[in-house]
Design a protein around this motif. Structure first.
Motif, PDB file in Angstrom:
ATOM      1  N   ASN A  32       0.791  -1.231   0.000  1.00 31.14           N
ATOM      2  CA  ASN A  32       0.000   0.000   0.000  1.00 31.14           C
ATOM      3  C   ASN A  32       0.821   1.278   0.000  1.00 31.14           C
ATOM      4  OD1 ASN A  32      -2.625  -1.223  -0.076  1.00 31.14           O
ATOM      5  ND2 ASN A  32      -2.226  -1.883   2.009  1.00 31.14           N
ATOM      6  N   VAL A  33       2.030   1.234   0.513  1.00 35.71           N
ATOM      7  CA  VAL A  33       2.872   2.433   0.530  1.00 35.71           C
ATOM      8  C   VAL A  33       3.689   2.545  -0.758  1.00 35.71           C
ATOM      9  CG1 VAL A  33       4.778   3.610   1.704  1.00 35.71           C
ATOM     10  CG2 VAL A  33       2.973   2.533   3.046  1.00 35.71           C
ATOM     11  N   TRP A  34       4.283   1.444  -1.192  1.00 38.31           N
ATOM     12  CA  TRP A  34       5.186   1.493  -2.338  1.00 38.31           C
ATOM     13  C   TRP A  34       4.705   0.703  -3.556  1.00 38.31           C
ATOM     14  CZ3 TRP A  34       7.948   0.050   2.401  1.00 38.31           C
ATOM     15  CH2 TRP A  34       8.436   1.165   3.080  1.00 38.31           C
ATOM     16  N   GLY A  35       3.576   0.008  -3.427  1.00 36.42           N
ATOM     17  CA  GLY A  35       3.083  -0.782  -4.546  1.00 36.42           C
ATOM     18  C   GLY A  35       3.897  -2.045  -4.785  1.00 36.42           C
ATOM     19  N   TYR A  36       4.649  -2.476  -3.783  1.00 37.43           N
ATOM     20  CA  TYR A  36       5.505  -3.657  -3.908  1.00 37.43           C
ATOM     21  C   TYR A  36       4.738  -4.884  -3.420  1.00 37.43           C
ATOM     22  CZ  TYR A  36       9.186  -7.036  -3.071  1.00 37.43           C
ATOM     23  OH  TYR A  36       9.943  -8.168  -3.071  1.00 37.43           O
ATOM     24  N   ASN A  37       4.575  -5.881  -4.285  1.00 36.54           N
ATOM     25  CA  ASN A  37       3.888  -7.117  -3.947  1.00 36.54           C
ATOM     26  C   ASN A  37       4.922  -8.220  -3.761  1.00 36.54           C
ATOM     27  OD1 ASN A  37       2.468  -9.575  -3.967  1.00 36.54           O
ATOM     28  ND2 ASN A  37       0.819  -8.668  -5.178  1.00 36.54           N
ATOM     29  N   ARG A  38       5.106  -8.643  -2.533  1.00 38.39           N
ATOM     30  CA  ARG A  38       6.127  -9.644  -2.209  1.00 38.39           C
ATOM     31  C   ARG A  38       5.891 -10.972  -2.914  1.00 38.39           C
ATOM     32  NH1 ARG A  38       6.800  -9.350   4.279  1.00 38.39           N
ATOM     33  NH2 ARG A  38       8.292 -10.976   3.874  1.00 38.39           N
ATOM     34  N   GLN A  39       4.634 -11.327  -3.125  1.00 41.41           N
ATOM     35  CA  GLN A  39       4.324 -12.614  -3.728  1.00 41.41           C
ATOM     36  C   GLN A  39       4.529 -12.617  -5.246  1.00 41.41           C
ATOM     37  OE1 GLN A  39       2.173 -11.316  -1.233  1.00 41.41           O
ATOM     38  NE2 GLN A  39       3.168 -12.686   0.209  1.00 41.41           N
TER      39      GLN A  39
END
Length: 87
Positions: A32-39
């Motif tokens: 939600n902060v950086w748009g980074y999806n770990r999966q």
């Protein structure tokens, strides 16, 4: 709130997010902060995790550990901004 084009990932972005969205997991914060999806990302989450850790060790944010009573044995860390620590 997410601006993945911003070259700087700051602790203040995390604090601002947690002030309006308390008790979020590391995965939720990064998405939600950086748009980074770990999966789904092939990129390492180290730079994002480091920002969270620095804010945590400086006392700007805090976390609680919760383990749910179900078959999932993982423990989840939920991050929040402690009262009186808004900068």
């Amino acid at each position: 709130m997410a601006n993945s084009k911003d070259p700087r990932n700051t602790q203040q972005q995390v604090i601002d997010y947690l002030l309006t969205n308390p008790c979020k997991t590391e995965t939720e914060i990064q998405l939600n902060v950086w748009g980074y999806n770990r999966q789904k990302s092939k990129e390492s989450n180290k730079k994002y995790a480091d920002v969270l850790r620095r804010a945590y060790f400086k006392g700007k944010i805090d976390r609680i550990r919760i383990q749910f009573k179900n078959k999932d044995t993982r423990k989840y860390w939920y991050y929040f901004v402690p009262l009186g620590h808004h900068n």
